[in-house]
Motif scaffolding. Structure first.
Motif, PDB file in Angstrom:
ATOM      1  N   VAL A 274      65.238  22.370   1.013  1.00 47.22           N
ATOM      2  CA  VAL A 274      63.887  22.293   0.446  1.00 47.22           C
ATOM      3  C   VAL A 274      63.837  21.241  -0.660  1.00 47.22           C
ATOM      4  CG1 VAL A 274      62.134  23.554  -0.853  1.00 47.22           C
ATOM      5  CG2 VAL A 274      63.298  24.658   1.060  1.00 47.22           C
ATOM      6  N   LEU A 275      64.836  21.246  -1.537  1.00 45.69           N
ATOM      7  CA  LEU A 275      64.864  20.268  -2.627  1.00 45.69           C
ATOM      8  C   LEU A 275      64.983  18.846  -2.102  1.00 45.69           C
ATOM      9  CD1 LEU A 275      67.118  21.980  -5.315  1.00 45.69           C
ATOM     10  CD2 LEU A 275      64.801  21.123  -5.671  1.00 45.69           C
ATOM     11  N   ARG A 276      65.842  18.649  -1.109  1.00 45.05           N
ATOM     12  CA  ARG A 276      66.009  17.303  -0.546  1.00 45.05           C
ATOM     13  C   ARG A 276      64.725  16.829   0.115  1.00 45.05           C
ATOM     14  NH1 ARG A 276      71.064  16.976   3.291  1.00 45.05           N
ATOM     15  NH2 ARG A 276      70.388  14.792   3.381  1.00 45.05           N
ATOM     16  N   ALA A 277      64.095  17.714   0.892  1.00 52.27           N
ATOM     17  CA  ALA A 277      62.859  17.322   1.576  1.00 52.27           C
ATOM     18  C   ALA A 277      61.760  17.005   0.573  1.00 52.27           C
ATOM     19  CB  ALA A 277      62.422  18.436   2.526  1.00 52.27           C
ATOM     20  N   GLU A 278      61.646  17.818  -0.469  1.00 50.97           N
ATOM     21  CA  GLU A 278      60.649  17.545  -1.516  1.00 50.97           C
ATOM     22  C   GLU A 278      60.902  16.183  -2.146  1.00 50.97           C
ATOM     23  OE1 GLU A 278      59.659  18.857  -6.103  1.00 50.97           O
ATOM     24  OE2 GLU A 278      61.095  20.026  -4.930  1.00 50.97           O
ATOM     25  N   SER A 279      62.162  15.901  -2.470  1.00 45.40           N
ATOM     26  CA  SER A 279      62.504  14.643  -3.130  1.00 45.40           C
ATOM     27  C   SER A 279      62.270  13.442  -2.229  1.00 45.40           C
ATOM     28  CB  SER A 279      63.968  14.679  -3.583  1.00 45.40           C
ATOM     29  OG  SER A 279      64.191  15.736  -4.489  1.00 45.40           O
ATOM     30  N   LEU A 280      62.420  13.634  -0.921  1.00 39.91           N
ATOM     31  CA  LEU A 280      62.152  12.548   0.006  1.00 39.91           C
ATOM     32  C   LEU A 280      60.668  12.185   0.038  1.00 39.91           C
ATOM     33  CD1 LEU A 280      64.365  13.582   3.072  1.00 39.91           C
ATOM     34  CD2 LEU A 280      64.721  11.620   1.576  1.00 39.91           C
ATOM     35  N   MET A 281      59.800  13.198  -0.057  1.00 39.93           N
ATOM     36  CA  MET A 281      58.371  12.971   0.126  1.00 39.93           C
ATOM     37  C   MET A 281      57.644  12.619  -1.174  1.00 39.93           C
ATOM     38  SD  MET A 281      57.972  13.454   3.392  1.00 39.93           S
ATOM     39  CE  MET A 281      56.202  13.641   3.564  1.00 39.93           C
ATOM     40  N   ASN A 282      58.107  13.168  -2.299  1.00 41.60           N
ATOM     41  CA  ASN A 282      57.273  13.044  -3.502  1.00 41.60           C
ATOM     42  C   ASN A 282      57.288  11.650  -4.124  1.00 41.60           C
ATOM     43  OD1 ASN A 282      59.751  12.991  -4.857  1.00 41.60           O
ATOM     44  ND2 ASN A 282      59.557  15.080  -5.623  1.00 41.60           N
ATOM     45  N   ASP A 283      58.258  10.816  -3.745  1.00 40.36           N
ATOM     46  CA  ASP A 283      58.225   9.436  -4.237  1.00 40.36           C
ATOM     47  C   ASP A 283      56.969   8.719  -3.766  1.00 40.36           C
ATOM     48  OD1 ASP A 283      60.622   9.653  -5.589  1.00 40.36           O
ATOM     49  OD2 ASP A 283      61.823   8.934  -3.911  1.00 40.36           O
ATOM     50  N   GLY A 284      56.564   9.006  -2.511  1.00 34.59           N
ATOM     51  CA  GLY A 284      55.352   8.369  -1.991  1.00 34.59           C
ATOM     52  C   GLY A 284      54.124   8.741  -2.795  1.00 34.59           C
ATOM     53  N   THR A 285      53.978  10.025  -3.144  1.00 35.22           N
ATOM     54  CA  THR A 285      52.839  10.465  -3.952  1.00 35.22           C
ATOM     55  C   THR A 285      52.863   9.810  -5.327  1.00 35.22           C
ATOM     56  OG1 THR A 285      52.947  12.600  -2.832  1.00 35.22           O
ATOM     57  CG2 THR A 285      51.613  12.481  -4.827  1.00 35.22           C
ATOM     58  N   ALA A 286      54.044   9.791  -5.947  1.00 35.01           N
ATOM     59  CA  ALA A 286      54.158   9.218  -7.294  1.00 35.01           C
ATOM     60  C   ALA A 286      53.829   7.731  -7.299  1.00 35.01           C
ATOM     61  CB  ALA A 286      55.569   9.451  -7.830  1.00 35.01           C
ATOM     62  N   LEU A 287      54.261   7.010  -6.261  1.00 32.17           N
ATOM     63  CA  LEU A 287      53.987   5.568  -6.223  1.00 32.17           C
ATOM     64  C   LEU A 287      52.500   5.281  -5.990  1.00 32.17           C
ATOM     65  CD1 LEU A 287      57.127   4.312  -4.266  1.00 32.17           C
ATOM     66  CD2 LEU A 287      56.625   4.011  -6.694  1.00 32.17           C
ATOM     67  N   VAL A 288      51.815   6.161  -5.274  1.00 33.80           N
ATOM     68  CA  VAL A 288      50.358   6.006  -5.129  1.00 33.80           C
ATOM     69  C   VAL A 288      49.680   6.201  -6.482  1.00 33.80           C
ATOM     70  CG1 VAL A 288      48.285   7.014  -4.114  1.00 33.80           C
ATOM     71  CG2 VAL A 288      50.310   6.672  -2.700  1.00 33.80           C
ATOM     72  N   ILE A 289      50.070   7.252  -7.205  1.00 33.51           N
ATOM     73  CA  ILE A 289      49.513   7.485  -8.545  1.00 33.51           C
ATOM     74  C   ILE A 289      49.821   6.310  -9.454  1.00 33.51           C
ATOM     75  CG2 ILE A 289      49.588   8.985 -10.572  1.00 33.51           C
ATOM     76  CD1 ILE A 289      50.299  11.289  -8.713  1.00 33.51           C
TER      77      ILE A 289
ATOM     78  N   ARG B 263      55.124  24.165   4.438  1.00 35.84           N
ATOM     79  CA  ARG B 263      53.994  24.404   3.534  1.00 35.84           C
ATOM     80  C   ARG B 263      54.428  24.249   2.079  1.00 35.84           C
ATOM     81  NH1 ARG B 263      50.980  29.796   4.726  1.00 35.84           N
ATOM     82  NH2 ARG B 263      53.099  30.568   4.411  1.00 35.84           N
ATOM     83  N   GLY B 264      55.521  24.887   1.726  1.00 28.37           N
ATOM     84  CA  GLY B 264      56.004  24.785   0.348  1.00 28.37           C
ATOM     85  C   GLY B 264      56.431  23.380  -0.008  1.00 28.37           C
ATOM     86  N   ILE B 265      57.075  22.690   0.939  1.00 28.94           N
ATOM     87  CA  ILE B 265      57.537  21.317   0.686  1.00 28.94           C
ATOM     88  C   ILE B 265      56.346  20.391   0.437  1.00 28.94           C
ATOM     89  CG2 ILE B 265      58.643  19.321   1.763  1.00 28.94           C
ATOM     90  CD1 ILE B 265      60.518  21.361   3.180  1.00 28.94           C
ATOM     91  N   LEU B 266      55.283  20.528   1.244  1.00 27.75           N
ATOM     92  CA  LEU B 266      54.095  19.684   1.058  1.00 27.75           C
ATOM     93  C   LEU B 266      53.431  19.949  -0.285  1.00 27.75           C
ATOM     94  CD1 LEU B 266      52.491  19.722   4.625  1.00 27.75           C
ATOM     95  CD2 LEU B 266      53.706  17.841   3.497  1.00 27.75           C
ATOM     96  N   LEU B 267      53.359  21.216  -0.666  1.00 21.14           N
ATOM     97  CA  LEU B 267      52.766  21.537  -1.968  1.00 21.14           C
ATOM     98  C   LEU B 267      53.570  20.916  -3.107  1.00 21.14           C
ATOM     99  CD1 LEU B 267      51.799  25.299  -1.460  1.00 21.14           C
ATOM    100  CD2 LEU B 267      50.228  23.363  -1.694  1.00 21.14           C
ATOM    101  N   LEU B 268      54.897  21.025  -3.016  1.00 16.48           N
ATOM    102  CA  LEU B 268      55.758  20.489  -4.077  1.00 16.48           C
ATOM    103  C   LEU B 268      55.719  18.961  -4.130  1.00 16.48           C
ATOM    104  CD1 LEU B 268      58.886  22.791  -3.622  1.00 16.48           C
ATOM    105  CD2 LEU B 268      57.262  22.854  -5.521  1.00 16.48           C
ATOM    106  N   SER B 269      55.604  18.329  -2.973  1.00 17.12           N
ATOM    107  CA  SER B 269      55.684  16.866  -2.933  1.00 17.12           C
ATOM    108  C   SER B 269      54.338  16.181  -3.137  1.00 17.12           C
ATOM    109  CB  SER B 269      56.289  16.411  -1.599  1.00 17.12           C
ATOM    110  OG  SER B 269      55.495  16.854  -0.519  1.00 17.12           O
TER     111      SER B 269
END
Length: 528
Positions: free
Chosen positions: A141-156, A81-87
């Motif tokens: 948690v930090l690694r998992a967030e960093s793995l996922m948030n690139d996808g969100t940023a590239l969509v933006i 839950r926290g990882i999805l919110l952060l990413s």
């Protein structure tokens, strides 16, 4: 020849940094970054640029795949839950927060949103390289967030480029569709790549071919996802996580050892090259800006960096408050972290080469053919924020970790010891059965049983502190003696080769056997 000279130069800097950093007690990535900045002062090297396409198409799939392949899926589920919110939501909040500041300081809305998208994601390679001293759970948690948030940023980023460069007027449903396609499409392709890769890997017994396929999988997943406008990043991460679950069941010991050696070296070089190239890119970014714009851009860089930190900390505090308000289950209370841990997470939110690659990927002209206003400013500010996060936050992180007073994290060591004891006990229970199946001689069976019993006794010992330390010391002494004897055997083999008694092929074969035995003895230390 110029490209070859750059490869040799970057390789030499990597070797120098890897050797010097431990002696200087400086994180290797920071030293490589500083060496890259120093090399950029050489006139001939100022034109060397970090290729955006190479980062997004070559570096990113390989690095994210290995990070996801070596990340614990069980621990991701625990803090999902926290990882999805952060990413996701944090990336959106950061992108729009930075965009608002940049607009107030003179950038157009299109350029400001692109800048926000570039600075929104934390960098998995930087987090993995600099934040190693964090407790195991915080690091996961930090690694998992960093793995996922690139996808969100590239969509933006793609939406921002469509608005700012191609003058596309997106509706709310179109944006929702793009996000859904990016995540759901990327996730589906990644799952298929992991499933299909597992089926093929299970049928390939040759270590070279097995690992060749493992190299192809992330790039294939990334390519297919991008072809249908889904997120290649999400596809690679999901494929890596899927293979992390099926990998232990397929392949051979030789293939797994070869894979570990190859990916460790390859990702080290890719990571290190990125830090060096980011350092050199600083000069390119500075030279592209006119003198009278330098001061305002420095101010924007400082404000953007502060905004990234404040938004990250504020978002964590707000989301934690909301979760605690809505979820009061005992299991939720057991997963809570302290507010000091959130300060550490804020300082650990490094930006890196992915942010710079996004900035460099901004088109130079509008759809109308006119130059895109603000591109040089985007690259300058992004480069400045990346430097501030890596250097300032990187140097502050050890102090902040000590200030946080984390409890000793022994969960991984306890799990490792328990798993090794359980596996050794199970092996002993089946030893007689397996010896009968294989037709093993009674003497050989008893000798192997004695070795396993001795090993289990060491694992299962529950002595006092002094006795425990004595057993550990004796175990280490035995290992050191065996290693010394292996080196003696190696020296004799080399003497036989030098004297002409055996040839080089015989020497290599024997040396491979000795190396395998040495690795078996030292494997726990290598993994640590």
């Amino acid at each position: 020849m110029e490209a070859l000279a750059v490869v040799v130069l970057v390789g030499a800097i990597i070797v120098i940094g890897a050797v010097a950093a431990p002696r200087l007690h400086v994180p290797t990535p920071l030293l490589l970054l500083l060496l890259g900045i120093a090399v950029g002062f050489v006139p001939q090297e100022r034109e060397v640029q970090l290729p955006s396409e190479a980062v997004l198409v070559l570096f990113l799939p390989a690095l994210l795949f290995w990070e996801s392949l070596t990340t614990s899926l069980r621990e991701i589920r625990r803090d999902l839950r926290g990882i999805l919110l952060l990413s996701t939501l944090l990336v959106v909040a950061t992108a729009f927060g930075v965009a608002g500041i940049a607009t107030a300081l003179g950038l157009t809305w299109g350029a400001a949103l692109i800048l926000g998208a570039a600075l929104a994601p934390t960098d998995a390679t930087a987090v993995g390289a600099i934040a190693k001293s964090l407790p195991h759970r915080n690091m996961t948690v930090l690694r998992a967030e960093s793995l996922m948030n690139d996808g969100t940023a590239l969509v933006i980023f793609s939406i921002a480029v469509g608005i700012g460069v191609s003058q596309i007027d997106y509706s709310g449903w179109q944006i929702t569709g793009l996000v859904a396609l990016a995540y759901l499409g990327g996730g589906l392709i990644g799952a298929l790549a992991g499933w299909g890769g597992t089926l093929i890997l299970a049928r390939i017994r040759e270590p070279i071919a097995n690992n060749a396929l493992l190299v192809v999988i992330p790039f294939a997943a990334f390519l297919v996802a991008e072809l249908i406008s889904a997120s290649g990043v999400i596809a690679v991460v999901v494929a890596g996580l899927a293979l992390s679950q099926s990998g232990p069941r397929v392949g051979t010991p030789q293939a797994r050892q070869q894979s570990l050696a190859f990916w460790s070296l390859a990702t080290f070089f890719l990571n290190s090259a990125l830090f060096v190239l980011v350092g050199i890119e600083v000069h390119v970014a500075v030279n592209a800006v006119e003198g009278d714009a330098f001061g305002p851009l420095l101010l924007l860089t400082l404000f953007a960096w502060i905004a990234v930190l404040v938004i990250r900390f504020g978002f964590q505090m707000a989301s934690v408050f909301l979760i605690r308000l809505l979820d009061r289950r005992p299991s939720q209370r057991g997963r809570r972290m302290s507010h000091r841990a959130r300060v550490v997470s804020t300082v650990s939110g490094f930006r890196g080469a992915v942010s710079l690659a996004v900035a460099l990927a901004v088109p130079t002209v509008l759809a109308s053919g006119e130059p895109f206003p603000g591109r040089d400013e985007i690259v300058f500010v992004t480069t400045g924020v990346v430097l501030l996060t890596l250097i300032v936050q990187g140097l502050l992180l050890p102090l902040v970790i000590r200030w946080a007073h984390f409890e000793p994290d022994t969960a991984f060591d306890d799990e490792l010891a328990g798993a090794e004891l359980a596996a050794t006990t199970a092996a002993l229970e089946h030893l007689t059965e397996e010896a009968a199946r294989l037709g093993t001689d009674a003497g050989v069976r008893d000798r192997v049983a004695a070795q396993f019993e001795e090993h289990r006794a060491l694992l299962d010992a529950s002595p006092g502190v002094e006795e425990d330390e004595l057993l550990r010391a004796q175990d280490r002494q035995a290992m050191e003696l065996r290693l010394a004897l292996l080196e003696r055997k190696r020296a004799v083999m080399i003497e036989l080769r030098d004297g002409g008694t055996i040839n080089d092929t015989t020497l290599r074969t024997m040396q491979t056997r000795l190396d395998r035995e040495a690795l078996r003895l030292t494997q726990p230390e290598i993994l640590e």
